[in-house]
Structure formats: structure tokens, C-alpha cells
Design a protein around this motif. Sequence first.
Motif, PDB file in Angstrom:
ATOM      1  N   ILE A 178     -14.104 -17.836  -3.273  1.00  0.00           N
ATOM      2  CA  ILE A 178     -12.780 -17.809  -3.895  1.00  0.00           C
ATOM      3  C   ILE A 178     -12.352 -19.225  -4.224  1.00  0.00           C
ATOM      4  N   ASP A 179     -11.379 -19.349  -5.122  1.00  0.00           N
ATOM      5  CA  ASP A 179     -10.840 -20.659  -5.469  1.00  0.00           C
ATOM      6  C   ASP A 179     -10.079 -21.234  -4.295  1.00  0.00           C
ATOM      7  N   GLU A 180     -10.233 -22.508  -4.059  1.00  0.00           N
ATOM      8  CA  GLU A 180      -9.465 -23.171  -2.994  1.00  0.00           C
ATOM      9  C   GLU A 180      -8.148 -23.647  -3.586  1.00  0.00           C
ATOM     10  N   LYS A 181      -7.264 -22.695  -3.894  1.00  0.00           N
ATOM     11  CA  LYS A 181      -5.987 -23.061  -4.505  1.00  0.00           C
ATOM     12  C   LYS A 181      -4.887 -22.945  -3.476  1.00  0.00           C
ATOM     13  N   SER A 210      -1.431 -10.370 -10.852  1.00  0.00           N
ATOM     14  CA  SER A 210      -0.921 -10.083  -9.507  1.00  0.00           C
ATOM     15  C   SER A 210      -2.034  -9.561  -8.609  1.00  0.00           C
ATOM     16  N   ASP A 211      -2.877  -8.684  -9.159  1.00  0.00           N
ATOM     17  CA  ASP A 211      -4.005  -8.138  -8.391  1.00  0.00           C
ATOM     18  C   ASP A 211      -4.969  -9.243  -7.983  1.00  0.00           C
ATOM     19  N   ILE A 212      -5.231 -10.174  -8.904  1.00  0.00           N
ATOM     20  CA  ILE A 212      -6.160 -11.271  -8.617  1.00  0.00           C
ATOM     21  C   ILE A 212      -5.622 -12.158  -7.500  1.00  0.00           C
ATOM     22  N   GLU A 213      -4.319 -12.468  -7.546  1.00  0.00           N
ATOM     23  CA  GLU A 213      -3.711 -13.286  -6.493  1.00  0.00           C
ATOM     24  C   GLU A 213      -3.804 -12.583  -5.148  1.00  0.00           C
ATOM     25  N   THR A 214      -3.606 -11.263  -5.149  1.00  0.00           N
ATOM     26  CA  THR A 214      -3.715 -10.490  -3.904  1.00  0.00           C
ATOM     27  C   THR A 214      -5.137 -10.555  -3.363  1.00  0.00           C
ATOM     28  N   MET A 215      -6.126 -10.412  -4.257  1.00  0.00           N
ATOM     29  CA  MET A 215      -7.526 -10.476  -3.827  1.00  0.00           C
ATOM     30  C   MET A 215      -7.847 -11.840  -3.239  1.00  0.00           C
ATOM     31  N   ARG A 216      -7.333 -12.908  -3.879  1.00  0.00           N
ATOM     32  CA  ARG A 216      -7.585 -14.251  -3.360  1.00  0.00           C
ATOM     33  C   ARG A 216      -6.979 -14.416  -1.962  1.00  0.00           C
ATOM     34  N   ASP A 217      -5.758 -13.921  -1.799  1.00  0.00           N
ATOM     35  CA  ASP A 217      -5.096 -14.018  -0.493  1.00  0.00           C
ATOM     36  C   ASP A 217      -5.872 -13.243   0.564  1.00  0.00           C
ATOM     37  N   ARG A 252      -8.865  -1.856  -9.608  1.00  0.00           N
ATOM     38  CA  ARG A 252      -7.673  -1.117 -10.039  1.00  0.00           C
ATOM     39  C   ARG A 252      -8.060   0.263 -10.567  1.00  0.00           C
ATOM     40  N   SER A 253      -9.230   0.352 -11.190  1.00  0.00           N
ATOM     41  CA  SER A 253      -9.692   1.628 -11.747  1.00  0.00           C
ATOM     42  C   SER A 253     -10.243   2.557 -10.670  1.00  0.00           C
ATOM     43  N   GLY A 254     -10.355   2.038  -9.438  1.00  0.00           N
ATOM     44  CA  GLY A 254     -10.844   2.853  -8.328  1.00  0.00           C
ATOM     45  C   GLY A 254     -12.315   3.194  -8.438  1.00  0.00           C
ATOM     46  N   LEU A 255     -13.104   2.293  -9.031  1.00  0.00           N
ATOM     47  CA  LEU A 255     -14.521   2.568  -9.272  1.00  0.00           C
ATOM     48  C   LEU A 255     -15.421   1.704  -8.389  1.00  0.00           C
ATOM     49  N   THR A 256     -16.508   2.297  -7.916  1.00  0.00           N
ATOM     50  CA  THR A 256     -17.542   1.502  -7.256  1.00  0.00           C
ATOM     51  C   THR A 256     -18.279   0.720  -8.342  1.00  0.00           C
ATOM     52  N   MET A 257     -19.141  -0.207  -7.939  1.00  0.00           N
ATOM     53  CA  MET A 257     -19.895  -0.972  -8.926  1.00  0.00           C
ATOM     54  C   MET A 257     -20.787  -0.065  -9.770  1.00  0.00           C
ATOM     55  N   HIS A 298      -8.083  -2.529   3.259  1.00  0.00           N
ATOM     56  CA  HIS A 298      -7.216  -2.741   2.093  1.00  0.00           C
ATOM     57  C   HIS A 298      -8.035  -2.934   0.823  1.00  0.00           C
ATOM     58  N   GLN A 299      -9.135  -3.683   0.941  1.00  0.00           N
ATOM     59  CA  GLN A 299      -9.964  -3.970  -0.226  1.00  0.00           C
ATOM     60  C   GLN A 299     -11.061  -2.929  -0.425  1.00  0.00           C
ATOM     61  N   LYS A 300     -11.147  -1.955   0.504  1.00  0.00           N
ATOM     62  CA  LYS A 300     -12.219  -0.956   0.469  1.00  0.00           C
ATOM     63  C   LYS A 300     -13.586  -1.634   0.456  1.00  0.00           C
ATOM     64  N   LYS A 301     -13.689  -2.718   1.260  1.00  0.00           N
ATOM     65  CA  LYS A 301     -14.938  -3.469   1.335  1.00  0.00           C
ATOM     66  C   LYS A 301     -15.834  -2.897   2.437  1.00  0.00           C
TER      67      LYS A 301
END
Length: 213
Positions: A210-213, A119-126, A26-31, A166-169
Motif C-alpha cells: 500500500i502507499d505510505e501516505k 472513498s473505497d480506496i481510502e478504506t482499503m488503504r486504512d 464493490r461488485s462483490g466478485l472474486t478474482m 471486513h475485506q473478505k480476505k
Amino acid sequence: MANDNQLNKEKQLKELGERIRAIRIRSGLTMEEFIKEIDGKDGKGRSGTVNNWETGKNSPNKKRLKKIAEIGNIPVNYLTTGKKEDNDRELKISVIKKYGNSPLTEKEKSSLYESSLESDIETMRDNNKNLLEAADFFKRDKLEKFNYDEITFSGAVSRFLATIEHQKKNSLLLPFKDLINKYIDYLDKKITLSEFQKSVDYFKNSIPNIDEK
């Protein structure tokens, strides 16, 4: 009992890692930029530290946790435990009523940021699930019966690239290109199915768990 405690600890570390990763993205930062922001010194060559946090291998110390919470505009307790204020429902209602009209209190702001982070976490999981689902296109049992279908294949490629974008991966692009090249080699019978499967496994291992939810 010991096994249950270990599993619970691993789950907590994993969920903490998700929150840290969501704050960084969200902060737009690399590691490297993220660790620099936290420690106040050059982050070059230190992305592995952040990666270990985000993948649940270990957690930051108290000083770093406090700084990460500040970056995310959330309480340290929520960052470390995921637990919200007892009056969280009332806070959310208050935010809705006041938003855009009246200044929010610090607790109302925290409640707003916490909801947004979830909300961001759910999006990342999806998105990660979509990556893994697309990777299943290359499973051994499908390949053994596989008749080359360019539309199906290009669709799988498109899903990968869209999620990566989308994830900038961008770190996944090179292993993915290698996977495509190995796949073409397999179709051209330049390598065996077993050799190709190694490339599939390598690529799937570069996608965060990721969680298998």
C-alpha cells in the motif's frame, strides 16, 4: 531521469491496480468471477491475471480496461489516470442538489461513482495499514523483550480477523492460522526465534502493498 520515469510508471500501475481492486470488491466478485465478467469466458484458474493488475505488476489491455470501466460505471480515462473532469466540482454540487429528486446526467453519475470509488480506496488503504500494524506485534525486537500477555495477543488476533472479515480476505486465514501455531511453538520453545520470523515474513508478504501516505 530514467529512474524517475520508471518510478512514475510503477506508481501509475499501482494506483490503477487500486481502482481495479476497488471496483471488483464493490461488485462483490472474486478474482475468477471478475475475469469471467470481463472476458465472457470461464475464469477458473485465471485469478493470477487479476492479481497482477491489482498489485500493479501489469495492466489490462484496452478492451479489458473498457469493460472494467463499464463494470465500475466510470469513464475509461478516470480508470486509467485517476484524472477527473475539469468541471468536477460543479458536477459534485449538481449531484448534491439533484440527488434523490431529479435524474442525474451521465457525467453526474460518473462523478458520483468516482467519489464513491475514491472513498473505497481510502478504506482499503486504512484496512491494509491496520493489518500491517497488527503484524508489527510479531516484530523481532518486540519478541526478544516479550513477556506473554494474553490480552495484548488476543487483541492483535482480533484486529487481524476483523479486518480479514471486513475485506473478505479469506485467503489470509490459512497463513494467519499457521502464524499463530508457529507463535505458540515459539512460546513453547519448539522452534527458534529465527524460524518463527520466517513465518512472520511469509504472512506479511501475503498482505498487498500500500502507499505510505
